[in-house]
Design a protein around this motif. Structure first.
Motif, PDB file in Angstrom:
ATOM      1  N   LEU A  30      40.963 -87.426  42.598  1.00  0.00           N
ATOM      2  CA  LEU A  30      42.125 -87.592  42.320  1.00  0.00           C
ATOM      3  C   LEU A  30      42.969 -87.136  43.762  1.00  0.00           C
ATOM      4  CD1 LEU A  30      43.072 -87.517  38.808  1.00  0.00           C
ATOM      5  CD2 LEU A  30      42.431 -89.096  39.786  1.00  0.00           C
ATOM      6  N   GLN A  31      43.516 -88.427  44.286  1.00  0.00           N
ATOM      7  CA  GLN A  31      44.631 -88.152  45.665  1.00  0.00           C
ATOM      8  C   GLN A  31      46.208 -87.888  44.586  1.00  0.00           C
ATOM      9  OE1 GLN A  31      44.787 -91.815  47.826  1.00  0.00           O
ATOM     10  NE2 GLN A  31      42.906 -90.663  48.915  1.00  0.00           N
ATOM     11  N   GLU A  32      46.512 -86.731  45.371  1.00  0.00           N
ATOM     12  CA  GLU A  32      47.663 -86.975  44.957  1.00  0.00           C
ATOM     13  C   GLU A  32      48.789 -87.844  45.526  1.00  0.00           C
ATOM     14  OE1 GLU A  32      49.310 -82.367  45.320  1.00  0.00           O
ATOM     15  OE2 GLU A  32      46.753 -81.942  44.870  1.00  0.00           O
ATOM     16  N   ALA A  33      49.732 -88.140  45.259  1.00  0.00           N
ATOM     17  CA  ALA A  33      50.839 -88.858  45.276  1.00  0.00           C
ATOM     18  C   ALA A  33      51.815 -87.859  45.979  1.00  0.00           C
ATOM     19  CB  ALA A  33      52.275 -89.709  44.120  1.00  0.00           C
ATOM     20  N   VAL A  34      52.329 -88.795  47.279  1.00  0.00           N
ATOM     21  CA  VAL A  34      53.107 -87.879  47.901  1.00  0.00           C
ATOM     22  C   VAL A  34      54.592 -88.108  47.909  1.00  0.00           C
ATOM     23  CG1 VAL A  34      54.262 -87.695  50.820  1.00  0.00           C
ATOM     24  CG2 VAL A  34      51.541 -88.542  49.984  1.00  0.00           C
ATOM     25  N   ILE A  35      54.996 -86.544  47.477  1.00  0.00           N
ATOM     26  CA  ILE A  35      56.500 -87.370  47.488  1.00  0.00           C
ATOM     27  C   ILE A  35      57.327 -86.259  48.004  1.00  0.00           C
ATOM     28  CG2 ILE A  35      57.674 -86.285  45.115  1.00  0.00           C
ATOM     29  CD1 ILE A  35      56.136 -87.905  44.074  1.00  0.00           C
ATOM     30  N   PHE A  36      58.619 -87.615  48.929  1.00  0.00           N
ATOM     31  CA  PHE A  36      59.418 -87.025  49.639  1.00  0.00           C
ATOM     32  C   PHE A  36      60.875 -87.120  48.841  1.00  0.00           C
ATOM     33  CE2 PHE A  36      56.306 -90.484  51.261  1.00  0.00           C
ATOM     34  CZ  PHE A  36      56.458 -89.635  52.762  1.00  0.00           C
ATOM     35  N   THR A  37      61.257 -86.342  49.312  1.00  0.00           N
ATOM     36  CA  THR A  37      62.773 -85.419  48.875  1.00  0.00           C
ATOM     37  C   THR A  37      63.831 -86.892  48.772  1.00  0.00           C
ATOM     38  OG1 THR A  37      62.985 -84.526  50.575  1.00  0.00           O
ATOM     39  CG2 THR A  37      62.094 -83.197  49.259  1.00  0.00           C
ATOM     40  N   LYS A  38      65.208 -87.079  48.857  1.00  0.00           N
ATOM     41  CA  LYS A  38      65.901 -88.169  48.703  1.00  0.00           C
ATOM     42  C   LYS A  38      66.343 -88.086  50.181  1.00  0.00           C
ATOM     43  CE  LYS A  38      67.221 -88.937  44.456  1.00  0.00           C
ATOM     44  NZ  LYS A  38      69.207 -89.466  43.558  1.00  0.00           N
ATOM     45  N   ASP A  39      66.379 -85.957  50.699  1.00  0.00           N
ATOM     46  CA  ASP A  39      66.703 -86.124  51.888  1.00  0.00           C
ATOM     47  C   ASP A  39      65.761 -87.048  52.937  1.00  0.00           C
ATOM     48  OD1 ASP A  39      69.903 -84.754  51.354  1.00  0.00           O
ATOM     49  OD2 ASP A  39      68.388 -83.196  51.625  1.00  0.00           O
ATOM     50  N   GLN A  40      64.478 -86.402  52.867  1.00  0.00           N
ATOM     51  CA  GLN A  40      63.144 -86.964  53.992  1.00  0.00           C
ATOM     52  C   GLN A  40      63.562 -88.951  53.616  1.00  0.00           C
ATOM     53  OE1 GLN A  40      60.566 -85.042  51.985  1.00  0.00           O
ATOM     54  NE2 GLN A  40      59.789 -83.957  53.684  1.00  0.00           N
ATOM     55  N   CYS A  41      63.586 -89.376  52.505  1.00  0.00           N
ATOM     56  CA  CYS A  41      64.325 -90.555  52.363  1.00  0.00           C
ATOM     57  C   CYS A  41      64.474 -90.900  53.164  1.00  0.00           C
ATOM     58  CB  CYS A  41      63.879 -91.293  51.497  1.00  0.00           C
ATOM     59  SG  CYS A  41      62.942 -91.036  50.012  1.00  0.00           S
ATOM     60  N   ALA A  42      65.875 -90.757  53.230  1.00  0.00           N
ATOM     61  CA  ALA A  42      67.418 -91.186  54.021  1.00  0.00           C
ATOM     62  C   ALA A  42      67.413 -91.288  55.190  1.00  0.00           C
ATOM     63  CB  ALA A  42      68.449 -89.951  53.477  1.00  0.00           C
ATOM     64  N   THR A  43      66.153 -90.212  56.370  1.00  0.00           N
ATOM     65  CA  THR A  43      66.127 -89.600  57.245  1.00  0.00           C
ATOM     66  C   THR A  43      65.595 -90.919  58.043  1.00  0.00           C
ATOM     67  OG1 THR A  43      66.531 -87.014  56.853  1.00  0.00           O
ATOM     68  CG2 THR A  43      65.838 -87.748  59.216  1.00  0.00           C
ATOM     69  N   GLY A  44      64.633 -90.741  57.195  1.00  0.00           N
ATOM     70  CA  GLY A  44      63.385 -92.565  57.665  1.00  0.00           C
ATOM     71  C   GLY A  44      63.984 -93.156  57.727  1.00  0.00           C
ATOM     72  N   LEU A  45      64.801 -93.902  56.857  1.00  0.00           N
ATOM     73  CA  LEU A  45      65.266 -95.093  56.465  1.00  0.00           C
ATOM     74  C   LEU A  45      66.324 -95.282  57.648  1.00  0.00           C
ATOM     75  CD1 LEU A  45      65.899 -98.037  54.616  1.00  0.00           C
ATOM     76  CD2 LEU A  45      67.410 -96.933  53.252  1.00  0.00           C
ATOM     77  N   ARG A  46      67.505 -93.722  57.210  1.00  0.00           N
ATOM     78  CA  ARG A  46      68.604 -94.212  58.882  1.00  0.00           C
ATOM     79  C   ARG A  46      67.778 -94.486  59.914  1.00  0.00           C
ATOM     80  NH1 ARG A  46      70.901 -89.096  56.640  1.00  0.00           N
ATOM     81  NH2 ARG A  46      72.521 -89.990  54.777  1.00  0.00           N
ATOM     82  N   ALA A  47      66.847 -93.725  60.388  1.00  0.00           N
ATOM     83  CA  ALA A  47      65.434 -93.645  62.011  1.00  0.00           C
ATOM     84  C   ALA A  47      65.557 -95.823  61.344  1.00  0.00           C
ATOM     85  CB  ALA A  47      64.609 -93.159  62.033  1.00  0.00           C
ATOM     86  N   ALA A  48      64.639 -95.695  60.604  1.00  0.00           N
ATOM     87  CA  ALA A  48      64.093 -97.685  60.710  1.00  0.00           C
ATOM     88  C   ALA A  48      65.474 -98.162  60.914  1.00  0.00           C
ATOM     89  CB  ALA A  48      63.229 -97.510  59.385  1.00  0.00           C
ATOM     90  N   VAL A  49      66.065 -98.463  60.303  1.00  0.00           N
ATOM     91  CA  VAL A  49      67.111 -99.013  60.145  1.00  0.00           C
ATOM     92  C   VAL A  49      68.390 -99.143  61.498  1.00  0.00           C
ATOM     93  CG1 VAL A  49      69.725 -99.853  59.289  1.00  0.00           C
ATOM     94  CG2 VAL A  49      67.655 -99.088  57.696  1.00  0.00           C
ATOM     95  N   ASN A  50      68.997 -97.780  62.562  1.00  0.00           N
ATOM     96  CA  ASN A  50      68.767 -97.932  63.886  1.00  0.00           C
ATOM     97  C   ASN A  50      67.928 -98.893  64.941  1.00  0.00           C
ATOM     98  OD1 ASN A  50      70.276 -96.613  65.691  1.00  0.00           O
ATOM     99  ND2 ASN A  50      68.770 -95.159  66.193  1.00  0.00           N
ATOM    100  N   ILE A  51      66.719 -98.260  64.581  1.00  0.00           N
ATOM    101  CA  ILE A  51      65.648 -98.683  65.123  1.00  0.00           C
ATOM    102  C   ILE A  51      65.340-100.530  65.509  1.00  0.00           C
ATOM    103  CG2 ILE A  51      62.804 -99.645  65.653  1.00  0.00           C
ATOM    104  CD1 ILE A  51      62.817 -96.582  65.301  1.00  0.00           C
ATOM    105  N   LEU A  52      65.586-101.233  63.627  1.00  0.00           N
ATOM    106  CA  LEU A  52      65.543-102.578  63.497  1.00  0.00           C
ATOM    107  C   LEU A  52      67.002-103.316  63.960  1.00  0.00           C
ATOM    108  CD1 LEU A  52      64.273-103.044  60.012  1.00  0.00           C
ATOM    109  CD2 LEU A  52      63.097-104.118  61.598  1.00  0.00           C
ATOM    110  N   ASP A  53      68.360-102.320  63.947  1.00  0.00           N
ATOM    111  CA  ASP A  53      69.198-103.014  64.513  1.00  0.00           C
ATOM    112  C   ASP A  53      69.061-103.158  66.419  1.00  0.00           C
ATOM    113  OD1 ASP A  53      70.665-102.799  62.518  1.00  0.00           O
ATOM    114  OD2 ASP A  53      72.244-100.908  62.987  1.00  0.00           O
ATOM    115  N   LYS A  54      68.364-101.718  67.401  1.00  0.00           N
ATOM    116  CA  LYS A  54      67.885-102.336  68.542  1.00  0.00           C
ATOM    117  C   LYS A  54      67.343-103.085  68.401  1.00  0.00           C
ATOM    118  CE  LYS A  54      69.383 -97.441  69.173  1.00  0.00           C
ATOM    119  NZ  LYS A  54      69.222 -96.128  70.207  1.00  0.00           N
ATOM    120  N   TRP A  55      66.319-103.685  67.995  1.00  0.00           N
ATOM    121  CA  TRP A  55      65.623-104.971  68.248  1.00  0.00           C
ATOM    122  C   TRP A  55      66.021-105.889  68.173  1.00  0.00           C
ATOM    123  CZ3 TRP A  55      60.551-103.223  64.893  1.00  0.00           C
ATOM    124  CH2 TRP A  55      59.545-102.336  64.884  1.00  0.00           C
TER     125      TRP A  55
END
Length: 135
Positions: free
Chosen positions: A5-30
């Motif tokens: 059984l593989q354990e699901a990776v659980i991300f904190t809300k802060d980790q999700c926000a940081t990743g999402l902000r970075a991705a949105v910033n990159i998409l804006d630059k694209w």
């Protein structure tokens, strides 16, 4: 518990926000539109708008699919930074028409904005392959 059984990776809300902000910033630059960014990341317009605000107290919960999408955007960006020396190509490539058989004259951004995981993943694979053995 079974060792297979593989354990699901659980991300904190802060980790999700940081990743999402970075991705949105990159998409804006694209030069992705809000609609394209929302389809690529599978987020709502309101979540997209909040991710752009730079509020340090903001956090968000993302599911595994959404985090995979964030990861693919970050990895595409990393590959483009290895391939190109200048910001115009690093940030402009995603919006440029591409005659590679997979893209068939469409830009990688257009293909990714179809919104399905296969289009996003295959766009990543094609772009990542351009870097050769540079990792």
């Amino acid at each position: 518990m079974s060792a297979t059984l593989q354990e699901a990776v659980i991300f904190t809300k802060d980790q999700c926000a940081t990743g999402l902000r970075a991705a949105v910033n990159i998409l804006d630059k694209w030069q992705a539109t809000t609609e394209q960014a929302c389809r690529i990341l599978r987020i709502s317009r309101s979540t997209h708008a909040r991710a752009k605000l730079r509020n340090p107290d903001w956090s968000v919960s993302l599911d595994a699919d959404q985090m995979q999408r964030v990861s693919l955007i970050l990895n595409i960006h990393a590959a483009l930074r290895l391939i190109f020396d200048n910001p115009e190509n690093t940030y402009g490539f995603a919006a440029m028409p591409n005659n590679n058989e997979f893209f068939n004259g469409r830009s990688p951004l257009e293909v990714m904005a179809q919104g399905d995981m296969i289009s996003l993943y295959e766009s990543f694979r094609r772009i990542d392959s351009l870097r050769g053995a540079q990792w």
